[in-house]
Design an enzyme around this catalytic site. Structure first.
Site, PDB file in Angstrom:
ATOM      1  N   HIS A  70      -7.453  58.474  66.767  1.00  0.00           N
ATOM      2  CA  HIS A  70      -6.796  59.584  67.461  1.00  0.00           C
ATOM      3  C   HIS A  70      -5.480  59.930  66.781  1.00  0.00           C
ATOM      4  O   HIS A  70      -5.139  61.110  66.617  1.00  0.00           O
ATOM      5  CB  HIS A  70      -6.563  59.223  68.926  1.00  0.00           C
ATOM      6  CG  HIS A  70      -6.135  60.376  69.777  1.00  0.00           C
ATOM      7  ND1 HIS A  70      -4.813  60.650  70.058  1.00  0.00           N
ATOM      8  CD2 HIS A  70      -6.849  61.351  70.405  1.00  0.00           C
ATOM      9  CE1 HIS A  70      -4.741  61.734  70.824  1.00  0.00           C
ATOM     10  NE2 HIS A  70      -5.950  62.180  71.042  1.00  0.00           N
ATOM     11  N   HIS A  90      -6.309  69.297  68.091  1.00  0.00           N
ATOM     12  CA  HIS A  90      -5.819  69.772  69.381  1.00  0.00           C
ATOM     13  C   HIS A  90      -5.446  71.253  69.285  1.00  0.00           C
ATOM     14  O   HIS A  90      -5.326  71.822  68.214  1.00  0.00           O
ATOM     15  CB  HIS A  90      -4.600  68.968  69.823  1.00  0.00           C
ATOM     16  CG  HIS A  90      -4.945  67.623  70.391  1.00  0.00           C
ATOM     17  ND1 HIS A  90      -5.071  67.388  71.725  1.00  0.00           N
ATOM     18  CD2 HIS A  90      -5.205  66.447  69.776  1.00  0.00           C
ATOM     19  CE1 HIS A  90      -5.386  66.131  71.934  1.00  0.00           C
ATOM     20  NE2 HIS A  90      -5.469  65.530  70.757  1.00  0.00           N
ATOM     21  N   HIS A  99     -13.274  65.346  70.809  1.00  0.00           N
ATOM     22  CA  HIS A  99     -13.106  64.217  71.728  1.00  0.00           C
ATOM     23  C   HIS A  99     -14.448  63.719  72.260  1.00  0.00           C
ATOM     24  O   HIS A  99     -14.590  62.527  72.561  1.00  0.00           O
ATOM     25  CB  HIS A  99     -12.158  64.599  72.867  1.00  0.00           C
ATOM     26  CG  HIS A  99     -10.718  64.655  72.455  1.00  0.00           C
ATOM     27  ND1 HIS A  99     -10.140  65.772  71.901  1.00  0.00           N
ATOM     28  CD2 HIS A  99      -9.743  63.701  72.485  1.00  0.00           C
ATOM     29  CE1 HIS A  99      -8.873  65.516  71.621  1.00  0.00           C
ATOM     30  NE2 HIS A  99      -8.612  64.275  71.958  1.00  0.00           N
ATOM     31  N   HIS A 221      -5.058  68.158  81.096  1.00  0.00           N
ATOM     32  CA  HIS A 221      -5.079  67.204  79.983  1.00  0.00           C
ATOM     33  C   HIS A 221      -3.677  66.774  79.578  1.00  0.00           C
ATOM     34  O   HIS A 221      -3.313  65.597  79.703  1.00  0.00           O
ATOM     35  CB  HIS A 221      -5.813  67.787  78.774  1.00  0.00           C
ATOM     36  CG  HIS A 221      -5.632  66.956  77.542  1.00  0.00           C
ATOM     37  ND1 HIS A 221      -4.700  67.286  76.558  1.00  0.00           N
ATOM     38  CD2 HIS A 221      -6.198  65.795  77.140  1.00  0.00           C
ATOM     39  CE1 HIS A 221      -4.737  66.361  75.607  1.00  0.00           C
ATOM     40  NE2 HIS A 221      -5.633  65.446  75.928  1.00  0.00           N
ATOM     41  N   HIS A 225      -1.485  63.263  80.638  1.00  0.00           N
ATOM     42  CA  HIS A 225      -0.991  62.373  79.586  1.00  0.00           C
ATOM     43  C   HIS A 225       0.497  62.079  79.812  1.00  0.00           C
ATOM     44  O   HIS A 225       0.933  60.923  79.738  1.00  0.00           O
ATOM     45  CB  HIS A 225      -1.180  63.016  78.210  1.00  0.00           C
ATOM     46  CG  HIS A 225      -2.466  62.653  77.534  1.00  0.00           C
ATOM     47  ND1 HIS A 225      -2.663  61.470  76.879  1.00  0.00           N
ATOM     48  CD2 HIS A 225      -3.631  63.338  77.409  1.00  0.00           C
ATOM     49  CE1 HIS A 225      -3.876  61.425  76.369  1.00  0.00           C
ATOM     50  NE2 HIS A 225      -4.497  62.559  76.669  1.00  0.00           N
ATOM     51  N   PHE A 242       0.778  61.958  71.149  1.00  0.00           N
ATOM     52  CA  PHE A 242      -0.495  61.945  70.426  1.00  0.00           C
ATOM     53  C   PHE A 242      -0.721  60.678  69.605  1.00  0.00           C
ATOM     54  O   PHE A 242      -1.814  60.117  69.588  1.00  0.00           O
ATOM     55  CB  PHE A 242      -0.593  63.163  69.501  1.00  0.00           C
ATOM     56  CG  PHE A 242      -0.915  64.441  70.216  1.00  0.00           C
ATOM     57  CD1 PHE A 242      -1.884  64.490  71.199  1.00  0.00           C
ATOM     58  CD2 PHE A 242      -0.247  65.619  69.895  1.00  0.00           C
ATOM     59  CE1 PHE A 242      -2.195  65.665  71.852  1.00  0.00           C
ATOM     60  CE2 PHE A 242      -0.548  66.813  70.543  1.00  0.00           C
ATOM     61  CZ  PHE A 242      -1.527  66.833  71.520  1.00  0.00           C
ATOM     62  N   HIS A 255     -10.473  61.036  79.141  1.00  0.00           N
ATOM     63  CA  HIS A 255     -11.212  61.998  78.327  1.00  0.00           C
ATOM     64  C   HIS A 255     -12.689  62.069  78.699  1.00  0.00           C
ATOM     65  O   HIS A 255     -13.329  63.109  78.464  1.00  0.00           O
ATOM     66  CB  HIS A 255     -11.015  61.701  76.845  1.00  0.00           C
ATOM     67  CG  HIS A 255      -9.786  62.361  76.303  1.00  0.00           C
ATOM     68  ND1 HIS A 255      -9.790  63.662  75.842  1.00  0.00           N
ATOM     69  CD2 HIS A 255      -8.515  61.929  76.211  1.00  0.00           C
ATOM     70  CE1 HIS A 255      -8.566  63.993  75.471  1.00  0.00           C
ATOM     71  NE2 HIS A 255      -7.773  62.963  75.680  1.00  0.00           N
TER      72      HIS A 255
END
Length: 489
Positions: A70, A90, A99, A221, A225, A242, A255
């Site tokens: 990732h 992204h 993903h 999303h 996070h 990230f 996810h």
């Protein structure tokens, strides 16, 4: 702090195999709600994850390497094909398929480590009231992560799918209603077109880049996070940035639910193909499988979950019926807005170029509609906030409202809410190779507002009032070039 997430060996030296679908006779793995899993499943998952965490870093199946996949793809470690620009999966139409690939291989590696072909991941069902707290299993080893929010990660704290760095004193019932309204807007009313849900059209080559996340990538999303990440860490590590997000095992449950919601959105469209562009379908990425083989897999390979031999437990999506109502009578609201601004904004441009306007305070602009009726029933009216420039690599959020008298005090539970912009930080400063080009692209936020305008009785108006509200003091790091309306067939 140095961040180095590249693999220990040069992957281009490895033999590459093309992806092949699992045997159609293979038992379908059903991913179920994490908060409903029994002790036998948790013990099985704990065993698999413990083995994965014990593997050395030079094993691509190890948890550390899995987490760094990732980091590599989401911070610009790779160049985009036919370009020296950085690749980012992204904030574009690759968000969902990439993903899906990622957790597909992760799931099969876990299964192979305990020699159980039926093993499946779980999904954190944070969009349903019973699942809006972190599931019990993630409070114990090996699912525990010490780098989580001290304020949020305790039971029975209900998640905030619209998190903006500010603690809001809501009851559990109020937060649940708020979350359902977020989901309705982001999946139903605000995402009636492919690009609105999936993200902008990102292509290869020098001129193919774009930066425009879809509705669900912005929130819940990005926002969730940020809600899970630890506030005392510079970039809200782990989940809030990230480069480190996948170091927390809850990442994969988060996810998995997003992957499920992609499927729900497709069902709302009667499973019509959302994208037929070969540039999307034939784009490919590389992952190691359960045999440590390097696999080239295309987007077209992951569009049918049944062919991939997995599916999701059916749940009631209560947010499908959570359509919000206006915070006040629409006629009274328009009168109040016209009186409040007394014509001042009538002549003011909603184009803030060349310098843009910093979102250090709320911005309200009167935006003309090119036409006051949509040409066709399936044509969507789009509110576009363009030229969004984030000055710092930090968590940033602002909300967008239409015809709102007091936008600061309302949110997604009110029909005036048109959408949200969220920037999740990369958390790294990239070291360039010779010839690499780091271009600073500005973002575009596209929001579907046709249903909203109908509910606000504004469909026949020549203009609408648009308000941008910076949240959590993050607007000082952001500027926008303007606001306009477009139409999408």
């Amino acid at each position: 702090m140095p961040v180095y997430c590249c693999p220990p060996n040069i992957e281009s030296d490895e033999q590459i195999i093309d992806f092949e679908f699992p045997d159609p006779s293979e038992q379908l793995r059903i991913r179920k709600r994490a908060h409903m899993r029994d002790s036998d499943y948790i013990a099985k998952y704990a065993s698999a994850l413990s083995i994965m965490k014990s593997l050395p870093y030079d094993d691509p199946r190890s948890f550390a390497r899995q987490a760094d996949v990732h980091c590599i793809y989401c911070t610009g470690s790779y160049n985009k094909k036919h370009s020296n620009e950085f690749l980012n999966v992204h904030r574009s139409w690759f968000f969902f398929p990439w993903h899906r690939m990622y957790i597909y291989f992760h799931e099969r590696i876990l299964a192979s480590l305990i020699d159980d072909d039926t093993f499946s991941l779980s999904f954190w069902n944070w969009d349903t009231p019973a699942g809006m707290v972190m599931p019990d299993m993630y409070f114990q080893e090996p699912f525990l992560d010490t780098e989580r929010s001290d304020k949020h990660i305790h039971r029975p704290r209900v998640v905030n799918l619209d998190y903006n760095l500010v603690e809001i004193n809501r009851t559990s019932e109020e937060q649940i209603s708020h979350n359902l309204a977020v989901m309705y807007h982001q999946v139903v009313s605000g995402a009636k077109k492919m690009e609105l849900f999936m993200g902008c059209i990102y292509k290869s080559g020098i001129n193919g880049s774009c930066d425009g996340a879809g509705t669900v990538e912005q929130a819940p999303h990005d926002s969730l996070h940020g809600w899970v990440g630890k506030e005392s860490n510079r970039y809200l590590e782990h989940m809030g940035v990230f480069y480190a997000a996948a170091r927390d095992p809850i990442f994969f449950a988060h996810h998995a639910n997003l992957d499920r919601i992609w499927n729900v959105w497709e069902e709302l469209r009667n499973n019509e193909p959302e994208i037929v562009d070969p540039d999307w379908l034939d784009s490919y990425f590389f992952f190691h499988n359960e045999k440590s083989q390097l696999v080239r897999i295309k987007v077209r390979d992951v569009l049918n979950m049944t062919k991939l031999r997995y599916g999701y437990e059916k749940v009631d999506n209560l947010w499908l019926n959570a359509r919000p109502k206006p915070s006040m009578d629409p006629t009274m609201a328009r009168h109040a807005l016209n009186t409040k601004h007394n014509g001042y904004l009538t002549a003011q441009s909603n184009d803030f170029r060349p310098n843009g306007r910093t979102l250090d305070s709320t911005i309200t602009a009167k935006v003309q509609r090119p036409k006051n009726q949509r040409k066709a029933e399936n044509e969507e009216e789009i509110l576009v906030v363009y030229g969004i420039d984030t000055k710092e690599d930090v968590y940033i959020k602002f909300d967008v409202f239409v015809n709102a008298v007091d936008a600061i005090t309302i949110g997604p539970e009110s029909r005036e809410f048109a959408g949200t912009y969220v920037n999740l930080p990369r958390g790294v400063t990239r070291v360039l190779n010779d010839g690499d080009v780091e271009t600073k692209s500005k973002s575009t936020l596209k929001l579907g507002i046709s249903e909203l305008l109908d509910d606000l009785q504004a469909n026949e108006e020549d203009s609408i009032w648009v308000t941008l509200v910076p949240r959590g003091g993050t607007g000082v790091h952001t500027s926008v070039e303007g606001i306009r309306i477009e139409y999408m067939a």
